[in-house]
Motif scaffolding. Structure first.
Motif, PDB file in Angstrom:
ATOM      1  N   ARG A  82      30.511  21.128  46.774  1.00  0.00           N
ATOM      2  CA  ARG A  82      30.985  19.763  46.215  1.00  0.00           C
ATOM      3  C   ARG A  82      30.406  18.952  46.762  1.00  0.00           C
ATOM      4  O   ARG A  82      30.179  17.843  46.216  1.00  0.00           O
ATOM      5  CB  ARG A  82      32.636  20.026  46.945  1.00  0.00           C
ATOM      6  N   LYS A 125      27.339  18.334  44.370  1.00  0.00           N
ATOM      7  CA  LYS A 125      27.132  18.110  42.703  1.00  0.00           C
ATOM      8  C   LYS A 125      26.912  16.921  42.144  1.00  0.00           C
ATOM      9  O   LYS A 125      26.197  16.702  41.275  1.00  0.00           O
ATOM     10  CB  LYS A 125      28.799  18.428  42.569  1.00  0.00           C
ATOM     11  N   LEU A 144      26.712  15.721  38.700  1.00  0.00           N
ATOM     12  CA  LEU A 144      26.964  16.882  37.590  1.00  0.00           C
ATOM     13  C   LEU A 144      28.204  16.829  36.838  1.00  0.00           C
ATOM     14  O   LEU A 144      29.450  16.516  37.366  1.00  0.00           O
ATOM     15  CB  LEU A 144      27.157  18.254  38.430  1.00  0.00           C
ATOM     16  N   ASN A 175      30.203  21.728  36.544  1.00  0.00           N
ATOM     17  CA  ASN A 175      30.476  22.155  37.905  1.00  0.00           C
ATOM     18  C   ASN A 175      31.542  23.038  37.714  1.00  0.00           C
ATOM     19  O   ASN A 175      31.375  23.981  38.598  1.00  0.00           O
ATOM     20  CB  ASN A 175      31.273  20.787  38.421  1.00  0.00           C
ATOM     21  N   LYS A 176      32.604  22.942  36.762  1.00  0.00           N
ATOM     22  CA  LYS A 176      33.671  24.075  36.711  1.00  0.00           C
ATOM     23  C   LYS A 176      32.990  25.329  36.453  1.00  0.00           C
ATOM     24  O   LYS A 176      33.559  26.541  36.841  1.00  0.00           O
ATOM     25  CB  LYS A 176      34.592  23.811  35.633  1.00  0.00           C
ATOM     26  N   LYS A 216      31.000  26.667  39.460  1.00  0.00           N
ATOM     27  CA  LYS A 216      32.296  27.209  40.322  1.00  0.00           C
ATOM     28  C   LYS A 216      32.519  28.626  40.035  1.00  0.00           C
ATOM     29  O   LYS A 216      32.754  29.571  41.036  1.00  0.00           O
ATOM     30  CB  LYS A 216      33.046  26.259  40.491  1.00  0.00           C
ATOM     31  N   THR A 224      21.968  14.608  42.180  1.00  0.00           N
ATOM     32  CA  THR A 224      22.517  15.945  42.181  1.00  0.00           C
ATOM     33  C   THR A 224      21.705  16.893  42.479  1.00  0.00           C
ATOM     34  O   THR A 224      20.455  16.905  42.478  1.00  0.00           O
ATOM     35  CB  THR A 224      23.032  15.989  40.808  1.00  0.00           C
ATOM     36  N   TYR A 229      21.473  19.706  40.968  1.00  0.00           N
ATOM     37  CA  TYR A 229      21.399  20.114  39.642  1.00  0.00           C
ATOM     38  C   TYR A 229      20.681  19.261  38.694  1.00  0.00           C
ATOM     39  O   TYR A 229      21.351  18.946  37.468  1.00  0.00           O
ATOM     40  CB  TYR A 229      22.609  20.872  39.060  1.00  0.00           C
TER      41      TYR A 229
END
Length: 259
Positions: free
Chosen positions: A148, A151, A154, A159-160, A163, A235, A237
């Protein structure tokens, strides 16, 4: 990152391969698997080999987890599917360490490291401070908090997706981070130097999101002379925040590396 490699035989990792062109290997981050790369399509220009790192995805959970062993697994997989081919190796997070270790030990056309700092002094302090929680029942909560915190920008849907994909395995995370828990700062510095010994003729691109700052860039250039260092979105990512930009940058960098 971990210390000296074990004598364990390399594994041929769970993998998939698609596309045509120069061989390009994609290595995911810690607790994730090769599906982390799903939004990135490089198959129009490359033959793309995606692997599940040892202890992740469908590959065996089998110690040790040091970067040289993990790089040896990737090399064994390359040799199993395309013997003798020299790949471009791309790694995100933990995968960036593995890609770097690959370049230090095996022939590589180029290396791309996405948001993985390799000067580990500050991270060592952080990991050691977390050791009691890492070894407690709160381990999965701690791992979720760490992701978290990284991120940044993102998008929520991405993100979901990540995860849902993550599988935190305590023995794997502790194995990857073992040298930061057990080595002195001096020993860890020696381990890092061995891992980042990429030959001068191998182009090396860093795409940073959570930028460690200009001093880190200078430190890295002192160890990897053929370095290009870029800072993208804030981020962990950056490649998933800007996938089209990332695909274009990989094509451009690979073309320059082949000249």
């Amino acid at each position: 990152m971990t210390g000296a490699p074990d004598t364990a035989a390399p594994l041929v990792l769970a993998h998939d391969i698609a596309g045509s062109g120069p061989l390009l290997v994609l290595i995911h981050g810690i607790t994730e698997n090769r599906a982390a790369w799903d939004p990135i399509d490089l198959t129009a220009d490359f033959e793309v080999l995606r692997v599940d790192v040892r202890g992740h995805g469908r590959s065996p959970v089998q110690a040790p987890f040091d970067p040289l062993t993990l790089a040896a697994d990737v090399h064994a997989t390359v040799e199993a599917v395309r013997p003798g081919v020299v790949p471009i190796v791309v790694g995100h997070s933990m995968g960036g360490v593995i890609a770097t270790a690959y370049g230090s030990k095996y022939p590589a056309a180029a290396i791309i490291n996405i948001d993985q700092a390799l000067a580990l002094g500050d991270m060592q302090k952080q990991v050691k401070s977390m050791e009691p929680l890492l070894k407690s029942p709160l381990f999965p909560v701690l791992v979720a908090q760490l992701f978290r915190s990284m991120k940044g920008v993102l998008p929520p849907e991405e993100n979901k997706r990540l995860k849902k994909m993550r599988t935190p395995r305590r023995e794997v995370v502790l194995g990857v981070w073992e040298p930061m828990l057990t080595q002195t700062p001096e020993e860890l510095a020696d381990t890092v130097d061995e891992t980042v010994a990429v030959p001068e003729d191998v182009p090396y691109l860093v795409i940073a999101g959570l930028d460690p700052g200009p001093e880190y860039g200078e430190w890295l250039r002192g160890r990897i002379p053929n370095l290009t260092y870029e800072v993208w979105q804030k981020t962990h990512y950056p490649h998933l925040v800007e996938p089209e930009r990332f695909v274009a940058r990989v094509k451009e960098f690979a073309a320059a590396a082949g000249e």
